[in-house]
Design an enzyme around this catalytic site. Structure first.
Site, PDB file in Angstrom:
ATOM      1  N   MET A   1      15.034  40.168   2.385  1.00 24.98           N
ATOM      2  CA  MET A   1      16.070  40.555   1.426  1.00 24.98           C
ATOM      3  C   MET A   1      17.437  40.095   1.933  1.00 24.98           C
ATOM      4  O   MET A   1      18.474  40.574   1.468  1.00 24.98           O
ATOM      5  CB  MET A   1      16.050  42.061   1.198  1.00 24.98           C
ATOM      6  CG  MET A   1      14.718  42.506   0.579  1.00 24.98           C
ATOM      7  SD  MET A   1      14.846  44.002  -0.383  1.00 24.98           S
ATOM      8  CE  MET A   1      15.320  45.157   0.863  1.00 24.98           C
ATOM      9  N   GLY A   2      17.442  39.187   2.901  1.00 29.27           N
ATOM     10  CA  GLY A   2      18.703  38.618   3.372  1.00 29.27           C
ATOM     11  C   GLY A   2      19.448  39.511   4.342  1.00 29.27           C
ATOM     12  O   GLY A   2      18.884  40.454   4.904  1.00 29.27           O
TER      13      GLY A   2
ATOM     14  N   HIS B   1      14.556  39.250  11.532  1.00 22.70           N
ATOM     15  CA  HIS B   1      14.111  38.158  10.655  1.00 22.70           C
ATOM     16  C   HIS B   1      13.895  36.882  11.467  1.00 22.70           C
ATOM     17  O   HIS B   1      12.915  36.163  11.268  1.00 22.70           O
ATOM     18  CB  HIS B   1      15.165  37.872   9.582  1.00 22.70           C
ATOM     19  CG  HIS B   1      15.497  39.031   8.690  1.00 22.70           C
ATOM     20  ND1 HIS B   1      16.731  39.632   8.688  1.00 22.70           N
ATOM     21  CD2 HIS B   1      14.746  39.704   7.779  1.00 22.70           C
ATOM     22  CE1 HIS B   1      16.746  40.599   7.796  1.00 22.70           C
ATOM     23  NE2 HIS B   1      15.555  40.681   7.238  1.00 22.70           N
TER      24      HIS B   1
ATOM     25  N   GLN C   1      12.019  47.395  -6.179  1.00 27.95           N
ATOM     26  CA  GLN C   1      11.599  48.256  -5.064  1.00 27.95           C
ATOM     27  C   GLN C   1      12.662  49.274  -4.690  1.00 27.95           C
ATOM     28  O   GLN C   1      12.526  49.979  -3.700  1.00 27.95           O
ATOM     29  CB  GLN C   1      11.177  47.415  -3.864  1.00 27.95           C
ATOM     30  CG  GLN C   1      12.297  46.696  -3.155  1.00 27.95           C
ATOM     31  CD  GLN C   1      11.768  45.741  -2.106  1.00 27.95           C
ATOM     32  OE1 GLN C   1      11.114  44.764  -2.442  1.00 27.95           O
ATOM     33  NE2 GLN C   1      12.039  46.011  -0.839  1.00 27.95           N
TER      34      GLN C   1
HETATM   35  P1  AMP Z   1      13.869  42.906   4.914  1.00 26.49           P
HETATM   36  O1  AMP Z   1      14.869  41.824   4.753  1.00 26.49           O
HETATM   37  O2  AMP Z   1      14.422  44.164   5.472  1.00 26.49           O
HETATM   38  O3  AMP Z   1      13.024  43.120   3.675  1.00 26.49           O
HETATM   39  O4  AMP Z   1      12.837  42.395   6.015  1.00 26.49           O
HETATM   40  C1  AMP Z   1      12.168  41.173   5.917  1.00 26.49           C
HETATM   41  C2  AMP Z   1      11.093  41.108   6.963  1.00 26.49           C
HETATM   42  O5  AMP Z   1      11.677  41.236   8.258  1.00 26.49           O
HETATM   43  C3  AMP Z   1      10.071  42.245   6.825  1.00 26.49           C
HETATM   44  O6  AMP Z   1       8.771  41.750   7.092  1.00 26.49           O
HETATM   45  C4  AMP Z   1      10.532  43.214   7.889  1.00 26.49           C
HETATM   46  O7  AMP Z   1       9.476  44.026   8.372  1.00 26.49           O
HETATM   47  C5  AMP Z   1      11.027  42.268   8.947  1.00 26.49           C
HETATM   48  N1  AMP Z   1      11.958  42.958   9.856  1.00 26.49           N
HETATM   49  C6  AMP Z   1      13.066  43.670   9.539  1.00 26.49           C
HETATM   50  N2  AMP Z   1      13.641  44.204  10.632  1.00 26.49           N
HETATM   51  C7  AMP Z   1      12.861  43.835  11.681  1.00 26.49           C
HETATM   52  C8  AMP Z   1      12.904  44.087  13.084  1.00 26.49           C
HETATM   53  N3  AMP Z   1      13.874  44.817  13.639  1.00 26.49           N
HETATM   54  N4  AMP Z   1      11.932  43.552  13.858  1.00 26.49           N
HETATM   55  C9  AMP Z   1      10.936  42.810  13.303  1.00 26.49           C
HETATM   56  N5  AMP Z   1      10.844  42.534  11.991  1.00 26.49           N
HETATM   57  C10 AMP Z   1      11.780  43.040  11.185  1.00 26.49           C
END
Ligand code: AMP
Length: 276
Positions: A28-29, A35, A59
């Protein structure tokens, strides 16, 4: 060079043009080290890597939460260029969800516990957008962070149940040096809350320690974790000891159990987890 696609037809063309295996990292950027760790993993394991940035309105339960979700496209593009990502997909909600949109993925009980209990409809939105992106991009491998353990369980079950020919690869949770799991939402914490947020990981480590000492009763460990968290301004939403795949709560602990928790600091809800 980073190629940016803003429509489904553009991205499909770019995907068709790239040869060999390709890894997909949905986001989601507001990109951070969490990421980036998934991107690095994908780059190592595939011939090319595609990242999507889409703040998925389906969501978010409250439109306020959706509107205030942090965004910084310019910064993200810089990060992706530096990381040598091949393709960035920046779709528009209008194209993914036209006015007559009707179809959703229902993960039944997996989506109604833990995060799903506090955020009804959240995982229906997550599973639906992930399946849509999988169908558009057709990657070889897709990368998700263990930080969102319930999301991992739901996506893994979805690809099994719906015969989606994509391998799901999970990356470890990336943390600040003090233990706080990195999250885009951390920007919403003030200085004091940022400091107090360490308690989530400390509580998880306490659970690990008690389990190693032989404690098998989750209620006792929960009590100790709760006491620790209550020394801060954090409000506990849940502390859970569950099976890592079925997400069913356990009464007797064993190795491999998913310990997860959600704690609210002011308006900001933080989550974290470990596997015992
Ligand atoms: P999001 O942008 O929050 O939807 O996250 C995108 C992807 O990055 C998802 O698969 C999250 O689980 C992963 N992610 C977010 N924060 C972390 C983190 N601290 N460590 C590992 N993966 C992460």
């Amino acid at each position: 060079m980073l190629k940016i696609a803003k429509t489904i037809s553009q991205v499909k063309k770019l995907c068709e043009e790239s040869n060999g295996s390709f890894g997909f990292v949905p986001t989601m950027g507001y990109l951070h080290e969490g990421h980036l760790s998934l991107i690095k993993k994908s780059k190592k394991q595939n011939d090319s890597t595609i990242v999507s940035i889409f703040v998925n309105p389906k969501q978010f339960e409250k439109s306020e939460d959706f509107r205030t979700y942090p965004r910084d496209e310019k910064h993200d593009i810089k990060v992706l260029k530096k990381a040598k990502v091949d393709i960035l997909f920046l779709p528009k909600a209008k194209e993914l969800y036209p006015d007559n949109y009707k179809t959703y993925v229902d993960s039944e009980a997996l989506s109604s516990v833990l995060e799903g209990k506090s955020r009804p409809g959240h995982f229906r939105g997550v599973a639906t957008i992930v399946l849509k992106l999988f169908n558009i991009l057709k990657p070889t491998n897709a990368y998700f962070g263990q930080k969102d353990a319930q999301q991992v369980a739901i996506i893994k079950k979805m690809v099994t149940d719906l015969n989606v020919p994509i391998k799901i690869i999970v990356g470890e949770t990336i943390r600040e040096p003090n233990g706080v799991a990195i999250s885009s939402r951390n920007v919403n914490l003030d200085a004091k809350q940022r400091q107090e947020a360490i308690v989530l990981y400390q509580a998880l480590q306490l659970a690990q320690k008690l389990f190693k000492k032989g404690e098998k009763n989750p209620q006792k460990i929960k009590l100790a974790m709760g006491k620790l968290i209550q020394t801060t301004g954090g409000n506990i939403d849940y502390i859970s000891f569950a099976n890592n795949q079925t997400l069913k709560e356990l009464t007797d602990l064993e190795k491999g159990v998913l310990v997860s928790l959600a704690v609210k600091f002011g308006k900001t809800r933080l989550i974290d987890n470990i596997i015992l």
